[in-house]
Scaffold this motif. Structure first.
Motif, PDB file in Angstrom:
ATOM      1  N   PHE A 110      51.690   7.422 -61.471  1.00  0.00           N
ATOM      2  CA  PHE A 110      50.862   7.952 -60.394  1.00  0.00           C
ATOM      3  C   PHE A 110      50.330   6.818 -59.514  1.00  0.00           C
ATOM      4  CE2 PHE A 110      50.348  11.519 -63.506  1.00  0.00           C
ATOM      5  CZ  PHE A 110      50.976  12.487 -62.727  1.00  0.00           C
ATOM      6  N   PHE A 123      51.177  16.015 -55.504  1.00  0.00           N
ATOM      7  CA  PHE A 123      50.615  14.918 -56.297  1.00  0.00           C
ATOM      8  C   PHE A 123      49.407  15.401 -57.099  1.00  0.00           C
ATOM      9  CE2 PHE A 123      47.429  11.575 -56.779  1.00  0.00           C
ATOM     10  CZ  PHE A 123      48.160  10.576 -57.413  1.00  0.00           C
ATOM     11  N   LYS A 127      49.128  15.447 -61.173  1.00  0.00           N
ATOM     12  CA  LYS A 127      48.084  14.682 -61.851  1.00  0.00           C
ATOM     13  C   LYS A 127      47.198  15.599 -62.706  1.00  0.00           C
ATOM     14  CE  LYS A 127      45.912  10.723 -62.484  1.00  0.00           C
ATOM     15  NZ  LYS A 127      45.000  10.172 -61.464  1.00  0.00           N
ATOM     16  N   LEU A 153      57.222  12.055 -59.416  1.00  0.00           N
ATOM     17  CA  LEU A 153      56.069  12.811 -59.933  1.00  0.00           C
ATOM     18  C   LEU A 153      56.353  13.374 -61.319  1.00  0.00           C
ATOM     19  CD1 LEU A 153      54.729  14.787 -56.832  1.00  0.00           C
ATOM     20  CD2 LEU A 153      53.693  12.827 -57.984  1.00  0.00           C
TER      21      LEU A 153
END
Length: 438
Positions: A110, A123, A127, A153
């Motif tokens: 990340f 994103f 996360k 990702l």
């Protein structure tokens, strides 16, 4: 030392970047090694797994050429040891555990992902599930064109949760299908199901290739249900949303839509510039702002291709012992950036400018004087003159101007703006690239 010679020979077979990023991070453990068994230590599990997968065979082959013995290569995570530990205890503790996860690229994290408005949602979703796998969103479906960061990702999630001791399976749907076919043919489906169903996080790339594979879809349906019912995290990527994947069973499409669907768009210019700067920072490459802006404006939207162009440019400069100037970059990249004037129509230029600058195509050729329309008209005239063989009188007639002197005045004015306003210059270059690559 023999091992130093082996690694020096390996250095000639791989890129300087790979050697610096991975091989320079490992250390030879002479105490644990034997003539047919070489032990290396890495600073973390990710690099240990990566080196084992990508380079251990090469190391073994080079060693064999020098000694006549082909050794087994072991890569372990470097651990702090008590000075009083005996060699026997060290040897016993080295027994490598059974791998709990598939191999992930350690550079896909990340922290190394550049976030912009085009990928912010995807994103954030990735996360979030990495921080609480199987709890917040399940499944997560990320879609968008090739080369925009979906795989990054996906593997960033795996790299984030692996240190927590979770079992991660990352694979492409093609590999999933190959595994399914192999185990079905060899009547070892229990082994297949153990691999894909007894994991904590399943990461599948390019799910669109499941299209029309009826038997594999049936198996994936049951795999999905098993993981979902046990609150295991599922993350999928594709080039389009579930509803637009032809040949996908309705029950699978429905399940793919149970959780969160996030899309990734082609990056805006600012994000491309940030991505290039990040790539250069991670790989220790220096490019000045002119070169960075040129690459961002002319290389299109595929991030994978942009990163490859940077690596190739740096490698060529290194081999030629040249500084990477703008002219050098243009010369090296001329095959990648195809600037062809033929077959570009004036209306094509107007349509693309209108779309990108959010004005009407008809307004660009009108007499309207609002600031955004004047800017679009100026750029249209400039690019028409630059990218086509039309004369100034022809362009004057096309844009409804008095005569060729008005076109000449416009060209002088826009060149002044380009020379004084870097952001405007980049905007024009990006529009030019979009027209050339239409």
């Amino acid at each position: 030392m023999l091992i130093d010679e082996v690694l020096e020979n390996l250095k000639k077979e791989i890129s300087p970047l790979e050697y610096k990023r991975y091989i320079k991070q490992i250390r030879y453990n002479e105490k644990l090694s034997k003539s047919n068994y070489l032990v290396f230590e890495a600073p973390n599990t990710l690099i240990a797994n990566w080196v084992k997968t990508k380079y251990s065979e090469k190391i073994a082959n080079i060693y064999e050429l020098k000694t006549g013995i082909k050794p087994e290569i072991a890569i372990k995570k470097r651990e702090k040891r008590n000075q009083n530990q005996s060699l026997q205890k060290e040897t016993t503790s080295f027994s490598p555990p059974k791998a709990k996860s598939t191999i992930l690229n350690p550079s896909y994290t990340f922290d190394s992902f550049v976030v912009g408005s085009s990928n912010q949602y995807a994103f954030t979703a990735a996360k979030s599930v990495a921080e609480k796998p199987g709890v917040i969103y399940n499944p997560v479906f990320i879609y968008g064109p090739t080369g925009l960061g979906k795989t990054h990702l996906l593997q960033a999630i795996g790299n984030y949760v692996m240190p927590q001791g979770l079992k991660v399976i990352y694979t492409t749907i093609e590999q999933f299908m190959n595994d399914f076919t192999y185990n079905l043919r060899n009547q070892t489906m229990d082994r297949f199901r153990e691999k894909y169903r007894i994991c904590d996080v399943l990461l599948i790339d390019d799910i669109q290739f499941l299209s029309n594979k009826i038997q594999t879809q049936e198996e994936f349906f049951h795999t999905f249900n098993e993981l979902y019912s046990n609150k295991k995290q599922i993350v999928l990527t594709a080039d389009k949303p579930p509803k637009k994947i032809a040949g996908l069973e309705e029950r699978l499409q429905s399940r793919f839509e149970w959780g969160l669907i996030a899309d990734i768009h082609p990056p805006e210019l600012e994000t491309k510039i940030a991505i290039i700067k990040k790539k250069c920072e991670l790989d220790g490459i220096y490019l000045n702002n002119d070169v960075i802006n040129y690459i961002a404006a002319n290389m299109g939207d595929n991030i994978r291709e942009i990163e490859s162009a940077i690596i190739n440019l740096n490698a060529y400069a290194s081999l030629m012992h040249q500084e990477i100037t703008l002219e050098f970059a243009k010369n090296v990249m001329k095959e990648q950036i195809k600037e062809q004037k033929k077959n570009i129509q004036l209306q094509d230029i107007i349509n693309i400018i209108a779309k990108e600058l959010n004005v009407k195509a008809s307004d660009i050729k009108s007499k309207k004087r609002s600031k955004n329309i004047v800017e679009a008209r100026r750029i249209g005239i400039y690019l028409a003159r630059t990218l086509t063989h039309n004369s100034m009188p022809t362009l004057a007639a096309y844009f409804g101007m008095k005569d060729h002197t008005a076109v000449s005045h416009n060209m002088k004015k826009i060149n002044e703006i380009i020379n004084s306003d870097e952001n405007f210059k980049i905007k024009v270059e990006e529009l030019k690239n979009k027209i050339l690559s239409r």
